[in-house]
Design a protein around this motif. Structure first.
Motif, PDB file in Angstrom:
ATOM      1  N   HIS A 229       0.794  -1.228   0.000  1.00 44.02           N
ATOM      2  CA  HIS A 229       0.000   0.000   0.000  1.00 44.02           C
ATOM      3  C   HIS A 229       0.826   1.278   0.000  1.00 44.02           C
ATOM      4  N   ILE A 230       1.835   1.366   0.853  1.00 45.26           N
ATOM      5  CA  ILE A 230       2.655   2.580   0.820  1.00 45.26           C
ATOM      6  C   ILE A 230       3.406   2.674  -0.501  1.00 45.26           C
ATOM      7  N   SER A 231       3.923   1.555  -0.971  1.00 52.44           N
ATOM      8  CA  SER A 231       4.664   1.587  -2.239  1.00 52.44           C
ATOM      9  C   SER A 231       3.769   2.014  -3.397  1.00 52.44           C
ATOM     10  N   SER A 232       2.559   1.476  -3.467  1.00 55.75           N
ATOM     11  CA  SER A 232       1.657   1.845  -4.567  1.00 55.75           C
ATOM     12  C   SER A 232       1.153   3.273  -4.406  1.00 55.75           C
ATOM     13  N   GLY A 233       0.861   3.691  -3.174  1.00 57.46           N
ATOM     14  CA  GLY A 233       0.380   5.054  -2.960  1.00 57.46           C
ATOM     15  C   GLY A 233       1.428   6.101  -3.276  1.00 57.46           C
ATOM     16  N   ALA A 234       2.669   5.871  -2.838  1.00 60.11           N
ATOM     17  CA  ALA A 234       3.746   6.818  -3.131  1.00 60.11           C
ATOM     18  C   ALA A 234       4.046   6.857  -4.625  1.00 60.11           C
ATOM     19  N   SER A 235       4.048   5.693  -5.267  1.00 62.59           N
ATOM     20  CA  SER A 235       4.280   5.643  -6.713  1.00 62.59           C
ATOM     21  C   SER A 235       3.150   6.339  -7.469  1.00 62.59           C
ATOM     22  N   ALA A 236       1.942   6.208  -6.956  1.00 63.43           N
ATOM     23  CA  ALA A 236       0.800   6.871  -7.587  1.00 63.43           C
ATOM     24  C   ALA A 236       0.941   8.384  -7.531  1.00 63.43           C
ATOM     25  N   LEU A 237       1.480   8.897  -6.445  1.00 64.63           N
ATOM     26  CA  LEU A 237       1.680  10.346  -6.332  1.00 64.63           C
ATOM     27  C   LEU A 237       2.664  10.838  -7.388  1.00 64.63           C
ATOM     28  N   VAL A 238       3.759  10.123  -7.553  1.00 63.40           N
ATOM     29  CA  VAL A 238       4.742  10.494  -8.573  1.00 63.40           C
ATOM     30  C   VAL A 238       4.126  10.399  -9.969  1.00 63.40           C
ATOM     31  N   ALA A 239       3.375   9.332 -10.205  1.00 61.37           N
ATOM     32  CA  ALA A 239       2.763   9.143 -11.522  1.00 61.37           C
ATOM     33  C   ALA A 239       1.757  10.248 -11.831  1.00 61.37           C
ATOM     34  N   ALA A 240       0.917  10.599 -10.853  1.00 63.42           N
ATOM     35  CA  ALA A 240      -0.077  11.654 -11.072  1.00 63.42           C
ATOM     36  C   ALA A 240       0.613  12.975 -11.406  1.00 63.42           C
ATOM     37  N   TRP A 241       1.723  13.257 -10.751  1.00 66.27           N
ATOM     38  CA  TRP A 241       2.448  14.494 -11.008  1.00 66.27           C
ATOM     39  C   TRP A 241       3.112  14.465 -12.384  1.00 66.27           C
ATOM     40  N   MET A 242       3.711  13.329 -12.752  1.00 66.52           N
ATOM     41  CA  MET A 242       4.412  13.263 -14.023  1.00 66.52           C
ATOM     42  C   MET A 242       3.466  13.188 -15.217  1.00 66.52           C
ATOM     43  N   PHE A 243       2.319  12.563 -15.047  1.00 63.64           N
ATOM     44  CA  PHE A 243       1.357  12.483 -16.145  1.00 63.64           C
ATOM     45  C   PHE A 243       0.625  13.800 -16.350  1.00 63.64           C
ATOM     46  N   GLY A 244       0.494  14.580 -15.311  1.00 59.23           N
ATOM     47  CA  GLY A 244      -0.265  15.812 -15.418  1.00 59.23           C
ATOM     48  C   GLY A 244      -1.763  15.554 -15.340  1.00 59.23           C
ATOM     49  N   LYS A 245      -2.520  16.632 -15.363  1.00 53.53           N
ATOM     50  CA  LYS A 245      -3.964  16.531 -15.184  1.00 53.53           C
ATOM     51  C   LYS A 245      -4.662  16.084 -16.461  1.00 53.53           C
ATOM     52  N   ARG A 246      -5.790  15.423 -16.272  1.00 52.95           N
ATOM     53  CA  ARG A 246      -6.629  15.083 -17.408  1.00 52.95           C
ATOM     54  C   ARG A 246      -7.171  16.351 -18.067  1.00 52.95           C
ATOM     55  N   ILE A 247      -7.429  16.278 -19.340  1.00 54.36           N
ATOM     56  CA  ILE A 247      -8.015  17.415 -20.051  1.00 54.36           C
ATOM     57  C   ILE A 247      -9.364  17.739 -19.420  1.00 54.36           C
ATOM     58  N   GLY A 248      -9.524  18.976 -19.016  1.00 55.54           N
ATOM     59  CA  GLY A 248     -10.775  19.410 -18.405  1.00 55.54           C
ATOM     60  C   GLY A 248     -10.841  19.235 -16.912  1.00 55.54           C
ATOM     61  N   TYR A 249      -9.802  18.669 -16.312  1.00 58.31           N
ATOM     62  CA  TYR A 249      -9.822  18.458 -14.864  1.00 58.31           C
ATOM     63  C   TYR A 249      -9.907  19.797 -14.133  1.00 58.31           C
ATOM     64  N   GLY A 250     -10.886  19.922 -13.259  1.00 59.38           N
ATOM     65  CA  GLY A 250     -11.102  21.161 -12.527  1.00 59.38           C
ATOM     66  C   GLY A 250     -12.054  22.114 -13.204  1.00 59.38           C
TER      67      GLY A 250
END
Length: 466
Positions: A229-250
């Motif tokens: 869980h910590i490994s997947s959650g921390a990796s998810a944070l890096v991935a979300a930052w590197m992928f950037g936001k979805r088009i239209g997010y927000g």
């Protein structure tokens, strides 16, 4: 302001209840007899208990243990397919449901082959310096029907291997929720294999492998708080930052397209998690029963605490909140499930529901687009669970573990903190390096036009609904 006032009053009330009941709670947990066969009765009399001898038992297959472990392996597989893919598939928009389901489904195939060829040997093979397993078991060489006493003396070595395979399968599948709706399928496949090999396998060896450095340090992780869980959650944070936001997010609403899918998926996760946690006892015994009980109690408590947070902060008790709370409770109790009693599990579950709910609600303030809240649920929930194990662990529950801070051993909390920090460093740095390489070689995101029409059509040329 009024809602915030109510929230603080409720939290204060919970704290007062905690202070007023904790001595009794700890006393109850501490005086429980250790589960399992901790005392062996002489068959010639039922009056005089005979303590077990110091000699290690000879490895011998037990049919009951083997049946339980094969069942547990199937339960953990069910957590990924169909549990996780229904949970995640229902949360995305309808144009991305097949692509999201495909991530979990194909991971089962890809990681199963990786595990057989080299992953299991790296994770559990003969130790190299406390950091990684050797190549001795590549291709499952030497992994057969006889037990391996280092890991499980009453089940075939191959049964232990297949059970651990299911953990290796679900962990990268959890990360996919962070970049859902925008990843190239080809990049996804390469990332998953590299992540499993370079992050999951070494981490599993650190924590669970014989002579792994975290295991030698005394870190307690019964079923995967750090490893999964910590490994997947921390990796998810890096991935979300590197992928950037979805088009239209927000700027536009992106509600779940099928909440019943997600609730069914959460229900399957709840059921399958008994194989995940109780199965980690590696035998059909009292410890498995204790872990089963703790898992259910914590999950129920987290479901209610997240529901209460929704009611307070959003004015309504939401179905999605209840389902998310259940998953948060399952995550939070995972590392301590085999080390804590039911009352301690209750508090771990309450904390999991509250902390994960707050973390998910704060996501917009931090500006990252974690599509399906992997960071808030698995990262935060896993961290809380790992640290809470350092608070609530009791040798009365599991003599093979250790006491936590609240049972007189403050050092265990420090050990748990070191394990959490080491896991975060490996996952964050490793994921950044892997994604940077994949991005440079083949790119990470689909083109804007492909994202607009959805992954189902752009990546798989299919529609979920006509």
């Amino acid at each position: 302001m009024q809602r915030r006032k109510h929230l603080w009053l409720i939290l204060l009330g919970l704290a007062l209840v905690w202070l007023s009941t904790s001595p009794l709670t700890f006393a109850q947990d501490a005086t429980q007899k250790p589960p399992g066969d901790s005392v062996i009765t002489d068959p010639s009399t039922t009056a005089v208990p005979v303590l077990p001898t110091a000699a290690a038992p000879q490895p011998k297959i037990d049919k009951g243990d083997t049946a339980w472990m094969l069942t547990s392996a199937a339960l953990v597989l069910m957590m990924t397919i169909p549990g996780l893919f229904l949970f995640y598939g229902g949360l995305v928009r309808r144009k991305n449901v097949l692509g999201t389901i495909m991530h979990s489904f194909i991971i089962v195939a890809v990681i199963s082959i990786q595990w057989v060829l080299w992953g299991y040997s790296l994770a559990f093979g003969p130790d190299i310096g406390g950091w990684i397993g050797s190549s001795d078991w590549f291709g499952l060489n030497g992994v057969g029907p006889e037990p391996n006493a280092d890991y499980a003396a009453t089940i075939p070595h191959a049964a232990f291997m297949i059970y651990q395979m299911m953990f290796a399968v679900i962990t990268p599948a959890l990360i996919t929720g962070a970049f859902a709706e925008r990843i190239k399928f080809s990049a996804f496949l390469v990332f998953i294999v590299l992540w499993a090999t370079l992050i999951y396998d070494p981490l599993a060896h650190w924590v669970w492998g014989v002579k792994g450095w975290m295991r030698e340090m005394g870190a307690l992780d019964f079923a995967g708080g750090t490893v999964v869980h910590i490994s997947s959650g921390a990796s998810a944070l890096v991935a979300a930052w590197m992928f950037g936001k979805r088009i239209g997010y927000g700027q536009e609403a992106m509600p779940p397209h099928n909440l019943p899918f997600s609730v069914i998926g959460a229900g399957l996760l709840w059921v399958g998690w008994f194989g995940f946690n109780a199965g980690s006892a590696l035998a059909a015994d009292g410890l498995a029963t204790s872990a089963f009980d703790a898992t259910h109690v914590a999950t129920a408590a987290a479901t209610l605490s997240w529901l209460a947070m929704d009611w307070i902060l959003r004015g309504k008790p939401t179905v999605l909140g209840a389902a998310s709370g259940a998953v948060a409770g399952l995550v939070a109790i995972t590392p301590g499930s085999g080390f804590v009693g039911p009352m301690s599990a209750l508090w771990i579950g309450i904390g999991g529901g509250i902390f994960c709910s707050i973390a998910c609600s704060l996501k917009p303030r931090f500006g990252y687009d974690d599509s399906l809240d992997v960071v808030g649920v698995h990262g935060v929930g896993g961290t809380w669970g790992a640290l809470a194990t350092g608070l609530f662990a009791s040798k009365a529950i599991n003599p093979a573990g250790n006491d936590g801070l609240l049972f007189g051993n403050p050092g265990q909390l420090g050990i748990q903190l070191v394990a959490v920090l080491a896991t975060l460093i490996l996952a964050i740095v490793g994921t950044y390096i892997i994604l940077s390489i994949v991005k440079a070689v083949m790119g990470l995101r689909v083109a804007d036009e492909e994202e607009m029409i959805g992954l189902d059509l752009s990546q798989h040329n299919e529609r979920a609904y006509e």
